[in-house]
Write a protein that holds these residues in place. Sequence first.
Motif, mmCIF file in Angstrom:
data_model
loop_
_atom_site.group_PDB
_atom_site.id
_atom_site.type_symbol
_atom_site.label_atom_id
_atom_site.label_comp_id
_atom_site.label_asym_id
_atom_site.label_seq_id
_atom_site.Cartn_x
_atom_site.Cartn_y
_atom_site.Cartn_z
ATOM 1 N N ALA A 21 29.144 46.769 23.883
ATOM 2 C CA ALA A 21 30.428 46.077 23.980
ATOM 3 C C ALA A 21 31.267 46.756 25.060
ATOM 4 O O ALA A 21 31.484 47.965 25.017
ATOM 5 C CB ALA A 21 31.162 46.108 22.652
ATOM 6 N N THR A 22 31.700 45.952 26.020
ATOM 7 C CA THR A 22 32.522 46.431 27.126
ATOM 8 C C THR A 22 33.750 45.544 27.241
ATOM 9 O O THR A 22 33.848 44.514 26.581
ATOM 10 C CB THR A 22 31.730 46.384 28.458
ATOM 11 N N ALA A 23 34.653 45.942 28.108
ATOM 12 C CA ALA A 23 35.832 45.119 28.402
ATOM 13 C C ALA A 23 36.163 45.277 29.876
ATOM 14 O O ALA A 23 35.965 46.352 30.456
ATOM 15 C CB ALA A 23 37.024 45.533 27.545
ATOM 16 N N ASP A 24 36.667 44.198 30.459
ATOM 17 C CA ASP A 24 37.055 44.276 31.868
ATOM 18 C C ASP A 24 38.455 44.879 31.985
ATOM 19 O O ASP A 24 39.067 45.280 30.991
ATOM 20 C CB ASP A 24 36.938 42.923 32.566
ATOM 21 N N ARG A 25 38.952 44.948 33.201
ATOM 22 C CA ARG A 25 40.252 45.574 33.460
ATOM 23 C C ARG A 25 41.377 44.922 32.664
ATOM 24 O O ARG A 25 42.322 45.577 32.240
ATOM 25 C CB ARG A 25 40.547 45.506 34.962
ATOM 26 N N GLN A 26 41.276 43.608 32.430
ATOM 27 C CA GLN A 26 42.312 42.890 31.683
ATOM 28 C C GLN A 26 42.102 42.972 30.164
ATOM 29 O O GLN A 26 42.894 42.448 29.405
ATOM 30 C CB GLN A 26 42.350 41.420 32.106
ATOM 31 N N GLY A 27 41.006 43.612 29.746
ATOM 32 C CA GLY A 27 40.747 43.752 28.325
ATOM 33 C C GLY A 27 39.900 42.644 27.725
ATOM 34 O O GLY A 27 39.701 42.608 26.513
ATOM 35 N N ARG A 28 39.372 41.739 28.553
ATOM 36 C CA ARG A 28 38.507 40.680 28.037
ATOM 37 C C ARG A 28 37.176 41.300 27.604
ATOM 38 O O ARG A 28 36.499 41.937 28.404
ATOM 39 C CB ARG A 28 38.274 39.601 29.092
#
Length: 156
Positions: A21-28
């Motif tokens: 599980a990861t998230a991009d810079r915007q938290g998506r």
Amino acid sequence: MTGLWETVPRLLGDNRYLVLATADRQGRPWATPVFFAALDEDRLFWVSAPDSRHSRNIAERPDVAITVFDSHAPIGGAEALYLEATAGPADDLLTALDTLNARVPPGKELTGDNLAPSGPLLVYRADVRRHFILIGGRDSRFDNVTDGRLPVTRDQ
């Protein structure tokens, strides 16, 4: 309670895929299954294309969550390992490749030709900070009705 830590190396050894599980810079958020190999309970390796969504997310936000479990377990019989980790490109390629190649079928071993800059893949590693195990609902060792997570540390 003693003996719970033993679940950690067993699940890492018994399972070949993890959910990252990861998230991009915007938290998506983004979750993806990847084949992995564990060096030990604190360092995991996998290979991915550097332009895949989860790899791009790791480049922006290295904090990841990982779940390791057997998807074929019967309902009510699941075991799971949850990990909080920091991920990024592996810094010791020889160790990473040796660890990964020990788990792949003969003839499927990774070589330097598979890896960037000449190949399409990059070796990644996760440095685990915290380990948790699934405690199933109505576990007789605990006072729980529903499933829960229990932090575990190495037995002293």
